[in-house]
Motif scaffolding. Structure first.
Motif, PDB file in Angstrom:
ATOM      1  N   TYR A  66     -51.530 -31.073  98.972  1.00  0.00           N
ATOM      2  CA  TYR A  66     -50.851 -32.105  98.200  1.00  0.00           C
ATOM      3  C   TYR A  66     -49.367 -31.822  98.184  1.00  0.00           C
ATOM      4  CZ  TYR A  66     -55.376 -33.428  96.246  1.00  0.00           C
ATOM      5  OH  TYR A  66     -56.657 -33.854  96.081  1.00  0.00           O
ATOM      6  N   LYS A  67     -48.572 -32.922  98.047  1.00  0.00           N
ATOM      7  CA  LYS A  67     -47.133 -32.738  97.899  1.00  0.00           C
ATOM      8  C   LYS A  67     -46.800 -32.728  96.420  1.00  0.00           C
ATOM      9  CE  LYS A  67     -42.907 -35.204  98.892  1.00  0.00           C
ATOM     10  NZ  LYS A  67     -42.456 -36.462  99.323  1.00  0.00           N
TER      11      LYS A  67
ATOM     12  N   ASN B 121     -52.092 -38.212  98.069  1.00  0.00           N
ATOM     13  CA  ASN B 121     -51.847 -36.810  98.397  1.00  0.00           C
ATOM     14  C   ASN B 121     -50.705 -36.201  97.586  1.00  0.00           C
ATOM     15  OD1 ASN B 121     -49.770 -38.197  99.453  1.00  0.00           O
ATOM     16  ND2 ASN B 121     -49.789 -37.192 101.459  1.00  0.00           N
ATOM     17  N   GLU B 122     -50.388 -36.862  96.432  1.00  0.00           N
ATOM     18  CA  GLU B 122     -49.341 -36.310  95.594  1.00  0.00           C
ATOM     19  C   GLU B 122     -49.955 -35.645  94.373  1.00  0.00           C
ATOM     20  OE1 GLU B 122     -46.828 -39.633  94.844  1.00  0.00           O
ATOM     21  OE2 GLU B 122     -45.646 -39.305  96.685  1.00  0.00           O
TER      22      GLU B 122
ATOM     23  N   VAL C 189     -44.764 -33.476  93.404  1.00  0.00           N
ATOM     24  CA  VAL C 189     -43.717 -34.450  93.077  1.00  0.00           C
ATOM     25  C   VAL C 189     -43.135 -34.226  91.679  1.00  0.00           C
ATOM     26  CG1 VAL C 189     -44.571 -36.201  94.636  1.00  0.00           C
ATOM     27  CG2 VAL C 189     -45.409 -36.130  92.291  1.00  0.00           C
TER      28      VAL C 189
ATOM     29  N   PRO D 263     -47.543 -38.683  90.146  1.00  0.00           N
ATOM     30  CA  PRO D 263     -48.055 -38.831  91.525  1.00  0.00           C
ATOM     31  C   PRO D 263     -48.508 -40.273  91.741  1.00  0.00           C
ATOM     32  CG  PRO D 263     -49.617 -37.633  90.149  1.00  0.00           C
ATOM     33  CD  PRO D 263     -48.422 -37.869  89.304  1.00  0.00           C
ATOM     34  N   LYS D 264     -48.057 -40.895  92.829  1.00  0.00           N
ATOM     35  CA  LYS D 264     -48.446 -42.281  93.081  1.00  0.00           C
ATOM     36  C   LYS D 264     -49.451 -42.390  94.229  1.00  0.00           C
ATOM     37  CE  LYS D 264     -44.827 -44.624  90.720  1.00  0.00           C
ATOM     38  NZ  LYS D 264     -43.561 -43.925  90.909  1.00  0.00           N
ATOM     39  N   LYS D 265     -49.180 -41.584  95.272  1.00  0.00           N
ATOM     40  CA  LYS D 265     -50.086 -41.661  96.410  1.00  0.00           C
ATOM     41  C   LYS D 265     -51.209 -40.653  96.267  1.00  0.00           C
ATOM     42  CE  LYS D 265     -46.385 -42.767  99.601  1.00  0.00           C
ATOM     43  NZ  LYS D 265     -45.559 -41.826 100.213  1.00  0.00           N
TER      44      LYS D 265
ATOM     45  N   GLN E  92     -45.491 -28.351  99.700  1.00  0.00           N
ATOM     46  CA  GLN E  92     -46.895 -28.681  99.832  1.00  0.00           C
ATOM     47  C   GLN E  92     -47.704 -27.567  99.203  1.00  0.00           C
ATOM     48  OE1 GLN E  92     -48.265 -31.351 101.224  1.00  0.00           O
ATOM     49  NE2 GLN E  92     -46.423 -32.320 102.053  1.00  0.00           N
TER      50      GLN E  92
END
Lengths: 189, 236
Positions: A156-157, A125-126, A159, A121-123, A142
Motif C-alpha cells: 500500500y502507498k 491501494n492507499e 498517504v 486513503p481514496k484508492k 510503500q
C-alpha cells in the motif's frame, strides 16, 4: 496597629531574605500539590472531549466469521441503539516482520480517525497509518504486507497519518499470534 | 480596719506527688493580706517564694488549698479563667524583665493598653519611673536598670488590682534598686492598691507593712510592721 502585629512586622523586616526563601519553598510545595490535584480532572476532560469529537462508539462487536445482513438489521432495530457503523478489521504483518498492524476499513460515523498529516486513503491501494508508526515511515512510501487472506493488496502507498480514540496507546494495542505477539499500530484503508 | 484582700488556706504545690522524688515547693501555707498593704516575702533561694508569687498571679495552679483574692477563690479557676484573671487583675514584674525586644520601651508599656480594662496613659507611666527620655529606645539598647523600670511601668500602666514583683532589684545596683522600690512604695501610698514583692534581700524588710518569711516551702514568720521606714532612709 496592634502590638502583636507590629512585633511580627518588625521581625519580618529584619530578616527579609529568610522570609522570602521560606515563602518560596512553601509556594513550591503548594504548586506541586495543586498540580497533582488538577491533573486527574484535566486528563478526564481531555479524554471526554476527544471521545466526543471522534464520536467514539460505546461498544464494538467483533466476529471473525463476520455478521450476516439480518444480524446487522436486528442490531439496528434495537431501540437502545442510536447508531451502527460497519467495518472490516484484520491483523497484518509487514514483510520485514517488524510491525504487526491492525488494519481497519475506514469507520465513517463512529470512532472516527483524526488525520494528523496527509489525507484519507481514496484508492484501493492507499493506506493511512496510525501515529504509532510516524517515526518509521514517510508519506509516499510503500508499505509491504505479508500474505493475508483478508487483504487484496500486497503493498500500500502511505498517504497520511492519523490518531484514533480507540487506539490511543503508543505501544501494545493488543495481542496476536502473528509477528512478535504485540500489535504495534492501527491503519485505515 | 481594712478588710482582707488575699487569704491563703492550706495551700500546697506538690510536684511528683506520692512518688520517691516528691517535691513540696509550697507546703501548707496559711496567711492573710489586708487591702492596701505593701507586702514583702523573704526567703533564701529555693524556699518557694516565686512559686507562691506565681500562685497569687494566676501563673500556676495549686495542688491543694484555697487562694482567695478579692473574694474569689482563684485556685478553682480553669486555664481559661486564670488567663483572664492574669490579664485583667494582675500586674507582674519579672526578675529578668521579659520585655519584647522588637518593640520600643513606649510600645512595651502600651501593651498594657491592649489587655487591661482601665489602663493609665503609657507616657505618664514612663514618666513616673523616670524614663521620659528613653521612650523610643529598644530594650537591647538600654541598661538593666532602665529595662526593669520599663517592666515596672508596663505593670503599673495596667492599673491592676494587685501588683506582683519577683526579685525586682535582683539584677540592679544599690541606688537603682532603691529607685525601683520607691516606685512601689509610692504606688501603694497613692493608689491604695496591694503590692507584693518577693526578695532574698532581708534588709528591705523595714519598708513593708507586712513581712512573710518562707523557709523550705513553709511559712516561718508572718509579721505586721507597725513602724515602717521609708525606702530613702534604708541602708543596705
Amino acid at each position: 496597629m496592634s502590638k502583636i502585629n507590629l512585633n511580627t512586622l518588625r521581625e519580618l523586616k529584619s530578616s527579609k531574605a529568610r522570609f522570602f526563601s521560606v515563602t518560596l519553598l512553601l509556594a513550591l510545595a503548594v504548586f506541586i500539590f495543586a498540580g497533582l490535584k488538577a491533573t486527574t480532572p484535566d486528563m478526564n476532560q481531555t479524554m471526554r472531549s476527544e471521545y466526543d469529537k471522534t464520536n467514539l462508539a460505546d461498544a464494538q462487536l467483533n466476529n471473525s466469521l463476520g455478521f450476516t445482513g439480518s444480524e446487522i438489521e436486528s442490531i439496528q432495530k434495537n431501540k437502545n441503539i442510536k447508531s451502527v457503523s460497519k467495518s472490516f478489521q484484520t491483523i497484518a504483518v509487514t514483510s520485514n516482520n517488524k510491525h504487526a498492524i491492525n488494519i481497519i476499513s475506514n469507520p465513517e460515523k463512529l470512532s472516527k480517525f483524526t488525520i494528523t498529516k496527509g489525507r484519507e486513503p481514496k484508492k484501493d491501494n492507499e493506506i493511512i497509518l496510525g501515529e504509532q508508526l510516524r517515526g518509521d515511515y514517510n508519506i509516499g512510501q510503500q508499505i509491504k504486507i505479508k500474505h493475508n487472506d483478508d487483504l487484496k493488496q500486497k503493498q500500500y502507498k502511505i498517504v497520511g497519518f492519523a490518531t484514533s480514540s480507540v487506539y490511543m496507546k503508543k505501544s501494545n494495542l493488543g495481542q496476536t499470534n502473528l509477528g512478535d505477539g504485540q500489535i504495534d499500530a492501527f491503519a485505515g484503508v | 480596719m481594712s478588710e482582707e484582700f488575699i487569704r491563703l488556706s492550706h495551700v500546697s504545690k506538690i510536684y511528683n506527688a506520692h512518688q520517691d522524688n516528691e517535691v513540696r515547693a509550697n507546703d501548707d501555707l496559711n496567711f492573710n493580706i489586708k487591702r492596701g498593704e505593701l507586702t514583702v516575702i523573704v526567703g533564701s533561694s529555693g524556699a518557694g517564694k516565686s512559686t507562691l508569687l506565681n500562685t497569687l498571679g494566676g501563673m500556676d495552679s495549686v495542688s491543694e488549698g484555697e487562694v482567695w483574692v478579692n473574694g474569689i477563690d482563684i485556685a478553682k479557676f480553669s486555664e481559661k479563667k486564670r488567663t483572664t484573671y492574669r490579664r485583667r487583675d494582675i500586674g507582674f514584674v519579672f526578675q529578668f524583665y521579659n520585655l519584647i525586644p522588637n518593640l520600643t520601651a513606649l510600645e512595651n508599656v502600651e501593651l498594657a493598653n491592649e489587655i487591661a480594662k482601665d489602663p493609665l496613659d503609657a507616657k505618664k507611666a514612663m514618666k513616673s519611673v523616670g524614663l521620659e527620655k528613653r521612650m523610643d529606645n529598644f530594650p537591647p539598647q538600654m541598661s538593666g536598670g532602665e529595662q526593669q523600670r520599663v517592666a515596672v511601668a508596663r505593670a503599673i500602666a495596667k492599673n491592676p488590682a494587685l501588683l506582683l514583683a519577683d526579685e525586682p532589684t535582683g539584677a540592679l545596683d544599690y541606688h537603682t534598686g532603691k529607685k525601683i522600690l520607691k516606685i512601689f512604695q509610692d504606688y501603694v501610698h497613692d493608689t491604695g492598691k496591694n503590692v507584693v514583692i518577693v526578695t532574698h534581700n532581708s534588709l528591705i524588710k523595714p519598708m513593708a507593712d507586712h513581712v512573710i518569711e518562707v523557709v523550705d516551702g513553709k511559712i516561718k514568720s508572718d509579721v505586721i510592721n507597725d513602724h515602717k521606714t521609708p525606702v530613702e532612709d534604708l541602708e543596705w
